[in-house]
Write an enzyme that holds these catalytic residues in place. Structure first.
Site, PDB file in Angstrom:
ATOM      1  N   LYS A   1      -5.663 -11.737  58.659  1.00 48.72           N
ATOM      2  CA  LYS A   1      -5.432 -10.292  58.506  1.00 48.72           C
ATOM      3  C   LYS A   1      -4.760  -9.717  59.758  1.00 48.72           C
ATOM      4  O   LYS A   1      -5.231  -9.950  60.888  1.00 48.72           O
ATOM      5  CB  LYS A   1      -6.776  -9.607  58.263  1.00 48.72           C
ATOM      6  CG  LYS A   1      -6.719  -8.118  57.982  1.00 48.72           C
ATOM      7  CD  LYS A   1      -8.137  -7.614  57.716  1.00 48.72           C
ATOM      8  CE  LYS A   1      -8.209  -6.150  57.387  1.00 48.72           C
ATOM      9  NZ  LYS A   1      -9.598  -5.690  57.198  1.00 48.72           N
TER      10      LYS A   1
ATOM     11  N   GLU B   1     -12.318  -9.523  49.969  1.00 47.27           N
ATOM     12  CA  GLU B   1     -12.378  -9.749  51.424  1.00 47.27           C
ATOM     13  C   GLU B   1     -13.826 -10.033  51.869  1.00 47.27           C
ATOM     14  O   GLU B   1     -14.759  -9.360  51.406  1.00 47.27           O
ATOM     15  CB  GLU B   1     -11.893  -8.473  52.127  1.00 47.27           C
ATOM     16  CG  GLU B   1     -11.942  -8.526  53.640  1.00 47.27           C
ATOM     17  CD  GLU B   1     -11.685  -7.159  54.297  1.00 47.27           C
ATOM     18  OE1 GLU B   1     -12.075  -6.120  53.720  1.00 47.27           O
ATOM     19  OE2 GLU B   1     -11.098  -7.148  55.383  1.00 47.27           O
TER      20      GLU B   1
ATOM     21  N   CYS C   1      -7.116  -5.753  52.682  1.00 46.90           N
ATOM     22  CA  CYS C   1      -7.800  -4.472  52.845  1.00 46.90           C
ATOM     23  C   CYS C   1      -6.997  -3.436  53.642  1.00 46.90           C
ATOM     24  O   CYS C   1      -6.036  -2.889  53.140  1.00 46.90           O
ATOM     25  CB  CYS C   1      -9.194  -4.712  53.442  1.00 46.90           C
ATOM     26  SG  CYS C   1     -10.345  -3.355  53.088  1.00 46.90           S
TER      27      CYS C   1
HETATM   28  O1  LIG Z   1      -8.650   1.642  55.239  1.00 48.68           O
HETATM   29  C1  LIG Z   1      -9.747   1.854  54.748  1.00 48.68           C
HETATM   30  O2  LIG Z   1     -10.094   2.978  54.378  1.00 48.68           O
HETATM   31  C2  LIG Z   1     -10.726   0.742  54.549  1.00 48.68           C
HETATM   32  C3  LIG Z   1     -10.353  -0.500  55.299  1.00 48.68           C
HETATM   33  C4  LIG Z   1     -11.451  -1.483  55.367  1.00 48.68           C
HETATM   34  O3  LIG Z   1     -12.566  -1.207  54.968  1.00 48.68           O
HETATM   35  C5  LIG Z   1     -11.211  -2.830  55.903  1.00 48.68           C
HETATM   36  O4  LIG Z   1     -10.073  -3.175  56.208  1.00 48.68           O
HETATM   37  O5  LIG Z   1     -12.184  -3.603  56.005  1.00 48.68           O
END
Ligand SMILES: O=C(O)CCC(=O)C(=O)O
Length: 265
Positions: A112, A41, A147
């Site tokens: 996303k 990402e 993510c």
């Molecule tokens: O859910 C998490 O602990 C990390 C999510 C994250 O860093 C993101 O989506 O950029």
């Protein structure tokens, strides 16, 4: 089928242009090694470099698109190029993943859906996607998530209902919650009886050490390959037929009860 997950390091001392060149050359090195290559990402800026999202944002067909389309066709691989900060024609920002065919054509773009940060960061700077995206490859269908999406099982169920058999999750997951990353990747594989290819970043940017530990999990929940914390290309071989086999031998997905109502509402 062989997949290579490029767990690139995202550190503040490397420019976006230099990292883009390095990512392209890492993709090219996968020629003859992998059928499918995955990047993480927001690897151009770093997922936590919020103040750079605006200045580094690019249209879908921007410099990252150009570099990745060329790298995919040079290497002759399917390429999930991770995500970029997308500047949409209406000026809004999105966290958008790009998937290319081995000829370098764009096969899919996924914005996303679940933005991270609660009342700050990505959650306020970027717009939310609203569409589930799957991509048909020879032998399997990819379901795309990014993510923080990993925490939302209903999104993955939607992808499975749309035919996904291999769930691909680029991320910039922090070291602080590494145990969640591994646990959730295995959970999404087990509950959906699907492969999970989860590719994170290494390094530290905006003061946030990254977890690394990219992981490939099979439909039974077994870990086929797992990276360490540093920059690494993680390659795993898997047989996409295992999805149908697992779903047939242990048909738990058929026992889903849909539309349960909450008492008292
Ligand atoms: O859910 C998490 O602990 C990390 C999510 C994250 O860093 C993101 O989506 O950029």
């Amino acid at each position: 089928m062989r997949a290579s997950l490029i767990q690139i390091a995202v550190n503040a001392d490397e420019s976006v242009e230099a990292r883009r060149r390095r990512a392209a050359s890492l993709v090219r090195e996968q020629a003859g090694v992998a059928d499918l290559v995955v990047l993480p990402e927001l690897w151009t800026t770093g997922a936590f470099a919020f103040e750079e999202f605006g200045s580094a944002a690019e249209p879908v067909e921007g410099p990252t698109y150009e570099a990745m389309a060329k790298a995919a066709s040079d290497a002759g691989v399917w390429l999930h190029a991770g995500s970029v900060p997308e500047r949409a024609p209406d000026g809004r920002l999105y966290n958008t993943s790009l998937v290319f065919t081995p000829s370098g054509d764009l096969a899919a773009a996924y914005r996303k859906i679940h933005r991270f940060g609660f009342d700050k960061g990505e959650a306020v700077l970027m717009g939310a996607g609203s569409e589930l995206v799957t991509v048909r490859l020879p032998g399997t269908a990819l379901g795309l998530a990014t993510c923080y999406d990993l925490r939302f099982p209903e999104l993955f169920r939607g992808l499975v209902d749309a035919g996904a058999e291999t769930l691909v999750v680029p991320a910039g997951w922090p070291e602080r919650r590494r145990s969640h990353w591994t646990l959730l990747a295995q959970a999404r594989a087990v509950e959906n009886q699907a492969f999970v290819l989860a590719c994170g970043t290494a390094g530290t940017h905006a003061g946030v050490p990254q977890a690394g530990h990219s992981i490939v999990v099979d439909p039974w929940g077994e870990v086929l390959a797992e990276a360490g914390a540093d920059e690494e290309v993680l390659t795993a071989e898997f047989d996409p037929v295992e999805v149908a086999r697992t779903r047939e031998q242990f048909p738990a997905l058929k026992d889903r009860v849909l539309g349960l109502e909450t008492p008292g509402r």
